[in-house]
Design a protein around this motif. Structure first.
Motif, mmCIF file in Angstrom:
data_model
loop_
_atom_site.group_PDB
_atom_site.id
_atom_site.type_symbol
_atom_site.label_atom_id
_atom_site.label_comp_id
_atom_site.label_asym_id
_atom_site.label_seq_id
_atom_site.Cartn_x
_atom_site.Cartn_y
_atom_site.Cartn_z
ATOM 1 N N TYR A 128 0.842 -1.203 0.000
ATOM 2 C CA TYR A 128 0.000 0.000 0.000
ATOM 3 C C TYR A 128 0.876 1.251 0.000
ATOM 4 C CZ TYR A 128 -3.479 3.470 1.265
ATOM 5 O OH TYR A 128 -4.287 4.584 1.262
ATOM 6 N N CYS A 133 -4.561 1.714 -4.626
ATOM 7 C CA CYS A 133 -4.686 1.913 -3.177
ATOM 8 C C CYS A 133 -6.126 1.734 -2.702
ATOM 9 C CB CYS A 133 -4.200 3.314 -2.799
ATOM 10 S SG CYS A 133 -2.459 3.575 -3.125
ATOM 11 N N PHE A 147 0.854 3.979 -2.865
ATOM 12 C CA PHE A 147 0.471 5.357 -2.540
ATOM 13 C C PHE A 147 1.561 6.329 -2.995
ATOM 14 C CE2 PHE A 147 -0.134 9.144 -0.038
ATOM 15 C CZ PHE A 147 -1.505 9.286 0.003
#
Length: 132
Positions: A15, A52, A19
Motif C-alpha cells: 500500500y 490503493c 500510494f
C-alpha cells in the motif's frame, strides 16, 4: 512488522509503495499537456489511485477469502493499467524513458506483492475463530 500487528492497509508495504507511486504520478502528470487533461492525465491518476483504493477495500473484506482475493485482483488490474498509461506517457514524450522505467519497475514490484498476497490469501483472511 508481523501480519498480526498490521492495523490497516496503510501499514502494508504494498500500500505504501502504491500510494507513493500514485503521488509521484500526480506530480509528474501536472506537466502533461492541457489537451491530455481529460484523457491520459485523468486515466493515469485514476488507475494509480485505484490500486490503493482497492487495497483498502480488500483489507476490509478479509473476513471472506473470495471477496478479499477479488479486490486484490482488481488492485492488480489497476496496477497493470497504470503501467499501460506509463508506456503511453513515455511514448508521447510526457515522461522521460528513465522516469517511465522507474515507475514501471515500481508497479512490477507492486504487482509481485499483490500476486503473493493472492496466492497466500488464506494467511491474510480473518478467521471466525481468531480474535479481531
Amino acid at each position: 512488522m508481523t501480519r498480526e500487528s498490521l492495523k490497516s492497509q496503510r501499514d502494508l508495504e504494498v500500500y505504501q509503495m502504491a500510494f507513493n507511486a500514485a503521488m509521484s504520478i500526480f506530480e509528474l502528470s501536472k506537466k502533461f499537456p492541457v489537451e491530455e487533461r481529460y484523457s491520459l492525465t485523468d486515466q493515469i491518476r485514476r488507475s494509480s489511485r485505484s490500486v490503493c483504493a482497492n487495497l483498502a477495500e480488500a483489507w476490509r473484506k478479509r473476513l471472506y477469502e473470495a471477496a478479499f482475493v477479488a479486490k486484490l485482483s482488481d488492485s492488480s488490474a489497476e496496477a497493470a493499467e497504470t503501467q499501460t498509461w506509463i508506456e503511453f506517457a513515455v511514448e508521447c514524450n510526457y515522461l522521460s524513458a528513465e522516469t517511465g522505467r522507474e515507475l514501471y519497475k515500481t508497479y512490477n514490484s507492486i504487482l509481485g506483492m499483490l500476486v503473493t498476497m493472492i496466492h497466500n490469501s488464506d494467511k491474510w483472511v480473518i478467521s471466525a475463530n481468531k480474535n479481531r
